[in-house]
Motif scaffolding. Sequence first.
Motif, mmCIF file in Angstrom:
data_model
loop_
_atom_site.group_PDB
_atom_site.id
_atom_site.type_symbol
_atom_site.label_atom_id
_atom_site.label_comp_id
_atom_site.label_asym_id
_atom_site.label_seq_id
_atom_site.Cartn_x
_atom_site.Cartn_y
_atom_site.Cartn_z
ATOM 1 N N SER A 1 117.806 50.297 17.545
ATOM 2 C CA SER A 1 118.525 49.090 17.950
ATOM 3 C C SER A 1 119.368 49.301 19.197
ATOM 4 O O SER A 1 119.518 48.382 20.008
ATOM 5 N N ASP B 1 108.724 36.047 19.331
ATOM 6 C CA ASP B 1 110.043 36.117 18.711
ATOM 7 C C ASP B 1 109.969 36.899 17.407
ATOM 8 O O ASP B 1 109.034 36.732 16.619
ATOM 9 N N VAL B 2 110.958 37.742 17.186
ATOM 10 C CA VAL B 2 111.043 38.483 15.925
ATOM 11 C C VAL B 2 111.768 37.610 14.909
ATOM 12 O O VAL B 2 112.895 37.173 15.153
ATOM 13 N N TRP C 1 117.133 44.664 21.347
ATOM 14 C CA TRP C 1 115.946 45.466 21.659
ATOM 15 C C TRP C 1 114.682 44.613 21.724
ATOM 16 O O TRP C 1 113.704 44.983 22.392
ATOM 17 N N SER C 2 114.685 43.465 21.008
ATOM 18 C CA SER C 2 113.485 42.623 20.930
ATOM 19 C C SER C 2 113.294 41.735 22.151
ATOM 20 O O SER C 2 112.239 41.105 22.303
ATOM 21 N N LYS D 1 114.422 52.119 21.612
ATOM 22 C CA LYS D 1 114.099 50.684 21.658
ATOM 23 C C LYS D 1 112.611 50.487 21.945
ATOM 24 O O LYS D 1 111.998 49.529 21.462
ATOM 25 N N ARG E 1 110.027 48.196 19.789
ATOM 26 C CA ARG E 1 109.146 47.172 20.346
ATOM 27 C C ARG E 1 107.680 47.473 20.025
ATOM 28 O O ARG E 1 106.882 46.570 19.774
ATOM 29 N N LEU F 1 109.862 41.044 24.438
ATOM 30 C CA LEU F 1 108.609 40.915 23.702
ATOM 31 C C LEU F 1 107.996 39.548 23.969
ATOM 32 O O LEU F 1 108.712 38.568 24.257
ATOM 33 N N ALA G 1 107.144 46.500 16.347
ATOM 34 C CA ALA G 1 107.098 45.035 16.227
ATOM 35 C C ALA G 1 105.741 44.515 16.682
ATOM 36 O O ALA G 1 105.153 43.617 16.050
#
Length: 738
Positions: free
Chosen positions: A471, A451-452, A444-445, A477, A481, A448, A484
Amino acid sequence: MNAIAQSEVSRETYLGLGGVEYVLFYFLVAVTLAVFAYGVYRRFSRYTEGDDDPFARVDGLLSRTVNAAKIVITNEKQFNRDLYGGLMHSFILWGFLTLLIATSIIAVEQYGTELLLGLTFWEGDFYLTYQFIVDAMGLLFVVGIGMALYRRYWVQNHRLWGRHTSNEDDIFIWTLFGLGIGGFLLEGFRIYISGMPSHEVVSFVGYGLAMAFDAVGLPTTGAVLEGGALNPDYAAVDQLGFNAETLHWLTWWSHSLLALFFIAWIPHAGKPFHMLSSFANVVTRDEKAGRRLPNVPSDLDATNAESIDDFTWKEILDQDACTKCGRCSSVCPAKASNRPLDPRDVILDLRKYREELEAGGEEKPIIADGGTSVINTETMESCMACMACMDACPVEIEHLQSFTRLNRQMTDQGDVAPSMQDVFQNVMQNGNTFGDSPRNRGDWSEGLEFDVPDAREETVDYLWYVGDFPSYDERNKQVARSLATILKEADVSFGILFDDEKYDGNDIRRVGEELLYVELAGHHVETWEDCEFDKIVCTDPHSYNTFKNEYPEVNFDEFADDPMMPFEYDEQWNEDGEIEVYHWTQAVEELVREGKLELSGTELDYTVTYHDPCHLGRYNDEYEAPRELIRATGCELDEMPRNRDNSFCCGGGGGGLWMDFEEEPKPSEERIREALEDTDNGPGVEKFVVACPMCMTMYEDGRKTGGYEDEIEIVDVAELIVEAIGAEEEANLEVAAD
């Protein structure tokens, strides 16, 4: 009028009663008390036969009793969403207790201070005060009973009627009414035949009746002498005549026999026994009921609900405490959606079956498919575990504890719906309810602009548990995002577990799959032990609840040596609460308050409404953090009529998200209708705001099936915040409506 006026500021207790009648009355009192005592003993001895309850119920008994007395005396639960019902029950309770205390005062004075010490206090100013208070509270009692009769028989409030409604309910309410009216009639006759002494005007109801008797010219015989004694020249046969003395005599015995019947009846029927059992139920309540469930022992021979004897003493007390008031039924979203569940009926069905067994009835399955069991499996599959029934119950019945016991029995028997069996299989094989690969959990990341971090590899402030739906579900999702991006904008260190994160286990536990829940809990706490972090932050209120309230309750040591369990952790995790667990709205609201995330409150001008998720609101009393964030974005918040602890479930809890029901309307459709029709702004509401991934899924579905796609948009609080801070591109968000 021929009666001789009474001169003392007091009165004769047994006015007009002969010696034989006096002895007969006290014989009946003795029999009544014996029948009452035996009934109470039999009731409470049954509780000792129930299984042990896993939670402490009588610790700090004095404090528990004081708190219970406050709850009961104030009637705070009765006033919840029902002013009429609260006033009605308050009048009945306060009046009944006053009359009970008044009777006790007479007993103490006659058989305590006067008989033993030769002292009397039931005279003069004390007597006058006593009489005024008794009349005032007795009048409230009668008014309360009148309100109950009006609601039950005239209005015929729908929640008071059901398949367990019986003659017992009628006898109960009419007996109380008879006691109240009879007491005032008795007082009126006494004042009238005593010559209507002027000091008795404080007994304003009785005195008013005496004035009415005088106005209609009710005859008297002069049978009562000064001091209240019966005239010896008054022959018994004369009592058959129509006069005040005869009516007093008849009323005295009618009232006394009715009172004695009621006392003897209390422990032998469900409705009157609630006067004792409900108070005991409030005393022994679990403050965390529902939000934490009882653990199962590692002993594989243990049963859940194979027989009525598997139920704990507290669950049996719950059954006895039910007054059939229907408050739980009236707020149940399953019942409102025409699913085959009525919380009241489940509790009362169990009680009825138990009583049938005690009377020599035949045993039958507690829960199974078909009509031969006490409870049908489809009934329990309908429960959304929203806890609305428990929140509404005025006597603190813990429905969810009994319901979970039934669900666990269903799971043990293999009576779970095929769709839920698929979910169990997905979790066992892949660690998530979608059946997707664990390697994809962090996908899901992607997209972006940052970086997570991996919380397994670096120290973080927030260990973020993302959850299954953010997730793997495409719509959710976007929420992940957004969150985050918010955490990045606030410049706080956070990280996730990627493929070491599994499903939290909250809802499959409520469906009955306890051992799989223990596996998941053990995996997570063992994984967290290898990470360095300060707080756990959850996207999903369901995860938040189970991490905060249930993981610390699991005795991992009991399962650590089990070869079927994929963990070796053998301690009690977070028993002292040293690790703080947050729902993300709480964490972000704290960041806004501390100035780490700038929201000026003027960015957005949408008119929105907000839905309180059950697991955040009713479960954990968090109502304000999401609202503060919504207001901080500049949106106008238009509350739905059912909000906060009265919020209506989306239908996804307790496994509802994974089951197919032919229901009309769906809970999600009804809730969106409420947003568009029952809020102050009505159709002017542009966005339906949620703070739960399951709610997002259910309401996106309800928006489509209910035909609301062009009328309202479903958004998460996080998406509003991201839009307010102008970070949509950084979050790589699509249009939510798509």
